[in-house]
Motif scaffolding. Structure first.
Motif, PDB file in Angstrom:
ATOM      1  N   ARG A 203       0.833  -1.194   0.000  1.00  0.00           N
ATOM      2  CA  ARG A 203       0.000   0.000   0.000  1.00  0.00           C
ATOM      3  C   ARG A 203       0.869   1.245   0.000  1.00  0.00           C
ATOM      4  O   ARG A 203       1.887   1.305   0.689  1.00  0.00           O
ATOM      5  N   TRP A 204       0.439   2.234  -0.779  1.00  0.00           N
ATOM      6  CA  TRP A 204       1.172   3.497  -0.778  1.00  0.00           C
ATOM      7  C   TRP A 204       0.883   4.257   0.520  1.00  0.00           C
ATOM      8  O   TRP A 204       1.770   4.819   1.142  1.00  0.00           O
ATOM      9  N   PHE A 205      -0.398   4.283   0.915  1.00  0.00           N
ATOM     10  CA  PHE A 205      -0.805   5.018   2.118  1.00  0.00           C
ATOM     11  C   PHE A 205      -1.553   4.072   3.061  1.00  0.00           C
ATOM     12  O   PHE A 205      -2.775   4.185   3.215  1.00  0.00           O
ATOM     13  N   PRO A 206      -0.871   3.125   3.674  1.00  0.00           N
ATOM     14  CA  PRO A 206      -1.578   2.175   4.546  1.00  0.00           C
ATOM     15  C   PRO A 206      -2.232   2.885   5.729  1.00  0.00           C
ATOM     16  O   PRO A 206      -1.653   3.789   6.341  1.00  0.00           O
ATOM     17  N   GLY A 207      -3.462   2.473   6.016  1.00  0.00           N
ATOM     18  CA  GLY A 207      -4.165   3.017   7.167  1.00  0.00           C
ATOM     19  C   GLY A 207      -4.725   4.411   6.985  1.00  0.00           C
ATOM     20  O   GLY A 207      -5.183   5.022   7.962  1.00  0.00           O
ATOM     21  N   ARG A 208      -4.722   4.925   5.764  1.00  0.00           N
ATOM     22  CA  ARG A 208      -5.248   6.277   5.588  1.00  0.00           C
ATOM     23  C   ARG A 208      -6.748   6.321   5.871  1.00  0.00           C
ATOM     24  O   ARG A 208      -7.476   5.367   5.599  1.00  0.00           O
ATOM     25  N   ARG A 209      -7.177   7.425   6.393  1.00  0.00           N
ATOM     26  CA  ARG A 209      -8.566   7.590   6.790  1.00  0.00           C
ATOM     27  C   ARG A 209      -9.373   8.207   5.648  1.00  0.00           C
ATOM     28  O   ARG A 209      -8.998   9.240   5.109  1.00  0.00           O
ATOM     29  N   ARG A 210     -10.471   7.573   5.309  1.00  0.00           N
ATOM     30  CA  ARG A 210     -11.338   8.082   4.247  1.00  0.00           C
ATOM     31  C   ARG A 210     -12.469   8.906   4.854  1.00  0.00           C
ATOM     32  O   ARG A 210     -13.052   8.526   5.864  1.00  0.00           O
ATOM     33  N   THR A 211     -12.766  10.026   4.218  1.00  0.00           N
ATOM     34  CA  THR A 211     -13.854  10.886   4.667  1.00  0.00           C
ATOM     35  C   THR A 211     -14.783  11.164   3.490  1.00  0.00           C
ATOM     36  O   THR A 211     -14.350  11.137   2.334  1.00  0.00           O
ATOM     37  N   PRO A 212     -16.052  11.436   3.756  1.00  0.00           N
ATOM     38  CA  PRO A 212     -16.969  11.773   2.660  1.00  0.00           C
ATOM     39  C   PRO A 212     -16.614  13.126   2.064  1.00  0.00           C
ATOM     40  O   PRO A 212     -15.999  13.964   2.736  1.00  0.00           O
ATOM     41  N   PRO A 213     -16.991  13.367   0.825  1.00  0.00           N
ATOM     42  CA  PRO A 213     -16.674  14.660   0.205  1.00  0.00           C
ATOM     43  C   PRO A 213     -17.437  15.789   0.879  1.00  0.00           C
ATOM     44  O   PRO A 213     -18.556  15.594   1.367  1.00  0.00           O
ATOM     45  N   PRO A 214     -16.852  16.974   0.920  1.00  0.00           N
ATOM     46  CA  PRO A 214     -17.552  18.116   1.514  1.00  0.00           C
ATOM     47  C   PRO A 214     -18.698  18.574   0.612  1.00  0.00           C
ATOM     48  O   PRO A 214     -18.698  18.311  -0.603  1.00  0.00           O
ATOM     49  N   ALA A 215     -19.654  19.240   1.186  1.00  0.00           N
ATOM     50  CA  ALA A 215     -20.785  19.751   0.408  1.00  0.00           C
ATOM     51  C   ALA A 215     -20.340  20.929  -0.449  1.00  0.00           C
ATOM     52  O   ALA A 215     -19.519  21.756  -0.039  1.00  0.00           O
ATOM     53  N   LEU A 216     -20.893  20.975  -1.673  1.00  0.00           N
ATOM     54  CA  LEU A 216     -20.623  22.085  -2.580  1.00  0.00           C
ATOM     55  C   LEU A 216     -21.948  22.780  -2.889  1.00  0.00           C
ATOM     56  O   LEU A 216     -22.854  22.165  -3.449  1.00  0.00           O
ATOM     57  N   GLY A 217     -22.036  24.034  -2.545  1.00  0.00           N
ATOM     58  CA  GLY A 217     -23.272  24.764  -2.813  1.00  0.00           C
ATOM     59  C   GLY A 217     -23.310  25.271  -4.237  1.00  0.00           C
ATOM     60  O   GLY A 217     -23.218  26.483  -4.494  1.00  0.00           O
ATOM     61  N   LEU A 218     -23.456  24.342  -5.176  1.00  0.00           N
ATOM     62  CA  LEU A 218     -23.493  24.706  -6.590  1.00  0.00           C
ATOM     63  C   LEU A 218     -24.936  24.873  -7.045  1.00  0.00           C
ATOM     64  O   LEU A 218     -25.703  23.913  -7.025  1.00  0.00           O
ATOM     65  N   PRO A 219     -25.344  26.077  -7.459  1.00  0.00           N
ATOM     66  CA  PRO A 219     -26.720  26.305  -7.897  1.00  0.00           C
ATOM     67  C   PRO A 219     -26.976  25.755  -9.291  1.00  0.00           C
ATOM     68  O   PRO A 219     -27.091  26.480 -10.266  1.00  0.00           O
ATOM     69  N   ARG A 220     -27.031  24.428  -9.368  1.00  0.00           N
ATOM     70  CA  ARG A 220     -27.239  23.793 -10.671  1.00  0.00           C
ATOM     71  C   ARG A 220     -28.116  22.569 -10.474  1.00  0.00           C
ATOM     72  O   ARG A 220     -27.931  21.804  -9.528  1.00  0.00           O
ATOM     73  N   ALA A 221     -29.081  22.384 -11.371  1.00  0.00           N
ATOM     74  CA  ALA A 221     -30.043  21.303 -11.205  1.00  0.00           C
ATOM     75  C   ALA A 221     -29.420  19.936 -11.444  1.00  0.00           C
ATOM     76  O   ALA A 221     -29.768  18.954 -10.787  1.00  0.00           O
ATOM     77  N   ASP A 222     -28.503  19.839 -12.392  1.00  0.00           N
ATOM     78  CA  ASP A 222     -27.928  18.538 -12.738  1.00  0.00           C
ATOM     79  C   ASP A 222     -27.036  18.046 -11.605  1.00  0.00           C
ATOM     80  O   ASP A 222     -26.247  18.813 -11.038  1.00  0.00           O
ATOM     81  N   PRO A 223     -27.117  16.761 -11.250  1.00  0.00           N
ATOM     82  CA  PRO A 223     -26.239  16.224 -10.198  1.00  0.00           C
ATOM     83  C   PRO A 223     -24.786  16.208 -10.661  1.00  0.00           C
ATOM     84  O   PRO A 223     -24.491  16.039 -11.842  1.00  0.00           O
TER      85      PRO A 223
END
Length: 395
Positions: A203-223
């Motif tokens: 592993r390049w980064f053994p034991g690294r902690r994964r987090t969910p992506p931060p929210a982006l307040g993008l005013p756009r209808a498409d996901p």
């Protein structure tokens, strides 16, 4: 060389060639070393390459060999030969005598990472194209030149790290990681150069902690898929133009491998000549560089009247594309790191943003900074993990 000593040569990047030494460099070997240095340095100079001496396989260096090394390199203090991989014993011998024409590095990877074209402290001024060349052809060649050095450095590091036979094999690894995680090839290459070496064989980064992506307040209808860099930047650009009532816009991101210079990553309403001029910004007077340096939004109400920009290539490029007013907002994280800059353009001179618009743009810039930090430690590191597994033979 005589008896136990051997010399092999391997071109490892577009910018360097490695002379691998092994065995014992005794008095007889010093004669052969001198001939090889004379030949390899001359050929490297003819091709515009740096010479790297890989001494990881050398068990002993005589004083005669050190003298030979000095004679052939002492005049190269401005562009020294890079010596890498010396054992502690060999390193002591090499540091006992002043050798102004060499620089010692503990690993081949570290030496290759320094063989790059570093931007100057000011924005580069493009050279005019030659007769018979179209602007589009020249812009394409310049864009390729800006990325080929980074990719070449990454190839050299991968060749040394995984004992690959040729640069093409290293490029195959980079491309595979790029395609697997939809990360631009240049971004993968830059990460290879700037990331610390893998921490384990698996592993390049053994034991690294994964987090969910931060929210982006993008005013756009498409996901928007937050793991897709191009989607996020395209949606952010749309939001910037809408929020800021702008006629054109651009997003630069910091490039770690090039001393945090600003690389143009997304744009709207800007022609090829402007994009070529602002493709890589290393410092003021470009407005984006001012915002990066000052850590706050910067407005130029009239480019034509600004004393620093009016006569500078970046100012002339803005005027040529029809932009009279510019506003740049740094993408700053909570920790104070600038991950990029958003720049808005208006065809009419004057400061046009009201306080609410300014606050919305700063909020979006902050969200993008947080997202880019997450992207680099998640998606880009996923690509590096995949590359490491393939290069180590575990893929």
């Amino acid at each position: 060389m005589t008896g136990e000593a051997t010399v092999t040569v391997q071109p490892v990047t577009e910018q360097a060639v490695v002379l691998r030494l092994s065995g014992v460099l005794d008095a007889d070997g010093a004669v052969v070393l001198g001939r090889e240095l004379d030949l390899r340095l001359r050929r490297a100079d003819e091709r515009g390459l740096r010479l790297v001496l890989d001494m990881s396989g050398v068990r002993h260096v005589s004083s005669t060999a050190v003298h030979t090394l000095d004679v052939h390199t002492r005049h190269r203090a401005a562009g020294p030969v890079l010596v890498t991989g010396a054992t502690p014993q060999v390193r002591r011998v090499l540091t006992t005598t002043p050798l102004p024409g060499i620089r010692l590095y503990p690993s081949l990877e570290g030496a290759l990472a320094t063989v790059s074209s570093v931007p100057t402290s000011r924005t580069p001024q493009p050279e005019p194209y030659q007769a018979g060349e179209t602007p589009g052809e020249v812009f394409g060649l310049r864009a390729k030149a800006r990325t080929s050095g980074i990719i070449g450095m990454a190839q050299g590091i991968l060749i040394a790290r995984y004992s690959l036979p040729a640069p093409a094999d290293a490029f195959t690894l980079l491309r595979a990681a790029s395609q697997q995680y939809n990360v631009p090839l240049r971004v993968v290459a830059s990460a290879v150069v700037t990331a610390p070496p893998p921490l384990s064989e698996k592993r390049w980064f053994p034991g690294r902690r994964r987090t969910p992506p931060p929210a982006l307040g993008l005013p756009r209808a498409d996901p928007v898929d937050l793991r897709d860099r191009q989607q996020v930047l395209r949606a952010a650009l749309y939001a910037v133009v809408t929020l800021g009532d702008a006629d054109a816009a651009e997003i630069h991101l910091t490039d770690r491998v090039q001393d945090e210079a600003l690389a143009l990553e997304a744009h709207h309403g800007l022609d090829a000549a402007y994009r070529d001029c602002l493709a890589l910004v290393a410092g003021p007077p470009a407005v984006c560089a001012r915002a990066q340096a000052e850590g706050r939004p910067v407005t130029v109400a009239d480019v034509a009247a600004d004393p620093e920009m009016a006569g500078h290539p970046v100012g002339r490029a803005a005027l040529a594309v029809g932009s009279r007013a510019l506003h740049s907002v740094p993408m700053t994280t909570d920790g104070g790191d600038c991950n990029g800059v958003i720049t808005l353009h208006r065809v009419e001179p004057g400061a046009w943003l009201h306080p609410g618009q300014g606050a919305d743009l700063e909020g979006l810039a902050h969200d993008l900074a947080a997202w880019l930090s997450w992207y680099r430690r998640t998606v880009v590191q996923d690509a590096l993990e995949y590359l490491h597994a393939q290069g180590s033979g575990g893929g």
